[in-house]
Design a protein around this motif. Sequence first.
Motif, PDB file in Angstrom:
ATOM      1  N   ILE A  38       0.875  -1.174   0.000  1.00 14.68           N
ATOM      2  CA  ILE A  38       0.000   0.000   0.000  1.00 14.68           C
ATOM      3  C   ILE A  38       0.905   1.215   0.000  1.00 14.68           C
ATOM      4  CG2 ILE A  38      -1.751   1.296   1.275  1.00 14.68           C
ATOM      5  CD1 ILE A  38      -2.724  -1.318   2.446  1.00 14.68           C
ATOM      6  N   GLY A  39       0.842   1.958  -1.087  1.00 13.86           N
ATOM      7  CA  GLY A  39       1.727   3.101  -1.239  1.00 13.86           C
ATOM      8  C   GLY A  39       3.043   2.720  -1.889  1.00 13.86           C
ATOM      9  N   THR A  40       3.181   1.476  -2.294  1.00 14.00           N
ATOM     10  CA  THR A  40       4.381   1.022  -2.993  1.00 14.00           C
ATOM     11  C   THR A  40       3.991  -0.069  -3.987  1.00 14.00           C
ATOM     12  OG1 THR A  40       6.563  -0.008  -2.754  1.00 14.00           O
ATOM     13  CG2 THR A  40       4.889  -0.636  -1.153  1.00 14.00           C
ATOM     14  N   SER A  41       4.658  -0.059  -5.131  1.00 12.61           N
ATOM     15  CA  SER A  41       4.390  -1.075  -6.144  1.00 12.61           C
ATOM     16  C   SER A  41       5.329  -2.259  -6.024  1.00 12.61           C
ATOM     17  CB  SER A  41       4.521  -0.460  -7.554  1.00 12.61           C
ATOM     18  OG  SER A  41       5.845   0.067  -7.730  1.00 12.61           O
ATOM     19  N   SER A  42       6.294  -2.168  -5.107  1.00 12.36           N
ATOM     20  CA  SER A  42       7.254  -3.270  -4.948  1.00 12.36           C
ATOM     21  C   SER A  42       7.433  -3.585  -3.462  1.00 12.36           C
ATOM     22  CB  SER A  42       8.602  -2.901  -5.577  1.00 12.36           C
ATOM     23  OG  SER A  42       9.081  -1.679  -5.039  1.00 12.36           O
ATOM     24  N   PRO A  43       6.427  -4.216  -2.857  1.00  6.87           N
ATOM     25  CA  PRO A  43       6.542  -4.543  -1.432  1.00  6.87           C
ATOM     26  C   PRO A  43       7.655  -5.555  -1.174  1.00  6.87           C
ATOM     27  CG  PRO A  43       4.658  -5.657  -2.408  1.00  6.87           C
ATOM     28  CD  PRO A  43       5.171  -4.716  -3.440  1.00  6.87           C
ATOM     29  N   SER A  44       8.150  -5.571   0.017  1.00  2.00           N
ATOM     30  CA  SER A  44       9.222  -6.486   0.385  1.00  2.00           C
ATOM     31  C   SER A  44       8.769  -7.925   0.203  1.00  2.00           C
ATOM     32  CB  SER A  44       9.632  -6.258   1.839  1.00  2.00           C
ATOM     33  OG  SER A  44      10.500  -7.280   2.281  1.00  2.00           O
ATOM     34  N   PRO A  45       9.616  -8.763  -0.377  1.00  3.44           N
ATOM     35  CA  PRO A  45       9.225 -10.173  -0.553  1.00  3.44           C
ATOM     36  C   PRO A  45       9.116 -10.918   0.779  1.00  3.44           C
ATOM     37  CG  PRO A  45      11.512  -9.837  -1.160  1.00  3.44           C
ATOM     38  CD  PRO A  45      10.922  -8.471  -0.952  1.00  3.44           C
ATOM     39  N   SER A  46       9.623 -10.320   1.845  1.00  4.93           N
ATOM     40  CA  SER A  46       9.543 -10.971   3.163  1.00  4.93           C
ATOM     41  C   SER A  46       8.318 -10.532   3.935  1.00  4.93           C
ATOM     42  CB  SER A  46      10.795 -10.651   3.989  1.00  4.93           C
ATOM     43  OG  SER A  46      11.959 -11.133   3.349  1.00  4.93           O
ATOM     44  N   ALA A  47       7.539  -9.584   3.373  1.00  5.13           N
ATOM     45  CA  ALA A  47       6.377  -9.055   4.086  1.00  5.13           C
ATOM     46  C   ALA A  47       5.095  -9.448   3.384  1.00  5.13           C
ATOM     47  CB  ALA A  47       6.463  -7.537   4.191  1.00  5.13           C
ATOM     48  N   VAL A  48       4.089  -9.801   4.163  1.00 10.58           N
ATOM     49  CA  VAL A  48       2.764 -10.043   3.598  1.00 10.58           C
ATOM     50  C   VAL A  48       2.141  -8.717   3.202  1.00 10.58           C
ATOM     51  CG1 VAL A  48       0.438 -10.886   4.093  1.00 10.58           C
ATOM     52  CG2 VAL A  48       2.439 -12.144   4.924  1.00 10.58           C
ATOM     53  N   LEU A  49       2.381  -7.683   4.043  1.00  7.04           N
ATOM     54  CA  LEU A  49       1.825  -6.356   3.792  1.00  7.04           C
ATOM     55  C   LEU A  49       2.877  -5.313   4.108  1.00  7.04           C
ATOM     56  CD1 LEU A  49      -0.580  -4.380   3.281  1.00  7.04           C
ATOM     57  CD2 LEU A  49      -1.091  -4.589   5.732  1.00  7.04           C
ATOM     58  N   GLU A  50       3.061  -4.373   3.191  1.00  7.94           N
ATOM     59  CA  GLU A  50       3.988  -3.262   3.431  1.00  7.94           C
ATOM     60  C   GLU A  50       3.260  -1.952   3.181  1.00  7.94           C
ATOM     61  OE1 GLU A  50       8.066  -1.199   1.698  1.00  7.94           O
ATOM     62  OE2 GLU A  50       7.725  -3.335   1.332  1.00  7.94           O
ATOM     63  N   LEU A  51       3.375  -1.038   4.166  1.00  6.83           N
ATOM     64  CA  LEU A  51       2.793   0.292   4.034  1.00  6.83           C
ATOM     65  C   LEU A  51       3.913   1.280   3.733  1.00  6.83           C
ATOM     66  CD1 LEU A  51       0.440   0.309   7.166  1.00  6.83           C
ATOM     67  CD2 LEU A  51      -0.047  -0.525   4.872  1.00  6.83           C
ATOM     68  N   ASN A  52       3.613   2.246   2.875  1.00  8.71           N
ATOM     69  CA  ASN A  52       4.621   3.244   2.533  1.00  8.71           C
ATOM     70  C   ASN A  52       3.953   4.591   2.352  1.00  8.71           C
ATOM     71  OD1 ASN A  52       6.399   4.903   0.684  1.00  8.71           O
ATOM     72  ND2 ASN A  52       7.738   3.157   1.055  1.00  8.71           N
ATOM     73  N   SER A  53       4.355   5.555   3.208  1.00  8.96           N
ATOM     74  CA  SER A  53       3.815   6.903   3.093  1.00  8.96           C
ATOM     75  C   SER A  53       4.736   7.852   3.826  1.00  8.96           C
ATOM     76  CB  SER A  53       2.404   6.987   3.677  1.00  8.96           C
ATOM     77  OG  SER A  53       1.938   8.321   3.647  1.00  8.96           O
ATOM     78  N   VAL A  54       4.849   9.070   3.327  1.00  6.09           N
ATOM     79  CA  VAL A  54       5.690  10.067   3.990  1.00  6.09           C
ATOM     80  C   VAL A  54       4.878  10.963   4.917  1.00  6.09           C
ATOM     81  CG1 VAL A  54       7.405  10.078   2.145  1.00  6.09           C
ATOM     82  CG2 VAL A  54       5.442  11.654   2.035  1.00  6.09           C
ATOM     83  N   ASN A  55       3.552  10.860   4.866  1.00  7.85           N
ATOM     84  CA  ASN A  55       2.736  11.740   5.707  1.00  7.85           C
ATOM     85  C   ASN A  55       1.510  11.048   6.302  1.00  7.85           C
ATOM     86  OD1 ASN A  55       1.200  11.447   3.427  1.00  7.85           O
ATOM     87  ND2 ASN A  55       1.187  13.615   2.861  1.00  7.85           N
ATOM     88  N   LYS A  56       1.523   9.717   6.316  1.00  2.32           N
ATOM     89  CA  LYS A  56       0.415   8.964   6.901  1.00  2.32           C
ATOM     90  C   LYS A  56       0.970   7.807   7.718  1.00  2.32           C
ATOM     91  CE  LYS A  56      -3.054  10.026   3.369  1.00  2.32           C
ATOM     92  NZ  LYS A  56      -2.212  11.005   2.642  1.00  2.32           N
ATOM     93  N   GLY A  57       0.195   7.373   8.718  1.00  2.00           N
ATOM     94  CA  GLY A  57       0.627   6.277   9.564  1.00  2.00           C
ATOM     95  C   GLY A  57      -0.402   5.166   9.605  1.00  2.00           C
TER      96      GLY A  57
END
Length: 267
Positions: free
Chosen positions: A24-43
């Motif tokens: 979410i917020g990234t087109s290339s999530p970590s292969p070790s993660a089921v879910l990866e969040l990426n944002s510079v202004n949201k948590g």
Amino acid sequence: MKSKILSICAGLLCFTALKSQVGIGTSSPSPSAVLELNSVNKGLLMNKVALASITSPAPFTSHVEGMWIYNTATAGTSPNNVIPGLYYNDGTKWILMSINNDLPRTGDIKSSVLNADHDGWYILNGRNISTLPAIAQANATNIGLGTTLPNSNDRIIKGKNTSESFAATGGANSYSISQANLPDLTFTGNTASNGAHNHSYTNRGVNYWNYNAGGLTSTRTIDTETRTTQAAGDHNHTFSVSSGGSNTSISQYPKHMVVQYFIYLGK
């Protein structure tokens, strides 16, 4: 037709395999993660619930190991009370998350102006350990306390040396000033007046004194005789008395505030 269906199925399988990681917020999530969040202004906003105590699963029907929530309530009674914060569940109870490096450990001691037990801290007042909650009783036994808590009333906690046992209390309520505590002074003085005075002495030997009685000269043994000085014999006496002290100071330690001592036995 069969060829199209097989192609669609193969595509779906490839999509599922390629998308086993969700970003979410990234087109290339970590292969070790089921879910990866990426944002510079949201948590990440955790689910907010109101817990009743660390031992109660409510508002859930049962404890679920690995469950994470943000608790909004201040509820329960010590040592099972909860406060607002991030909690996880270990399968039997809720545990408050903290990044504080100063979290207390069983057996830690602190001083406080508080007058009652709080948050797993128990006042050291000599009470029987059997009066404490079960978890505190178990932890007290594990660290080697006997049947009672140490009594810190009007005492100073000090380090243990090899001649003392754990949780021993000692000391005295009074102390005596010795000669060494006196200053090293010499006292000198004079008699109050220099007038005529007499001295008495006792002669215990066999001494012969000339004694004139009438017109005869004779001698006799005198056991005790008093002689009195005349005006021309005016004189004074001085005396000196040493205290024998060495100026050893009397300890006034400590300068203190009135506090209570507590031991952490868990909650």
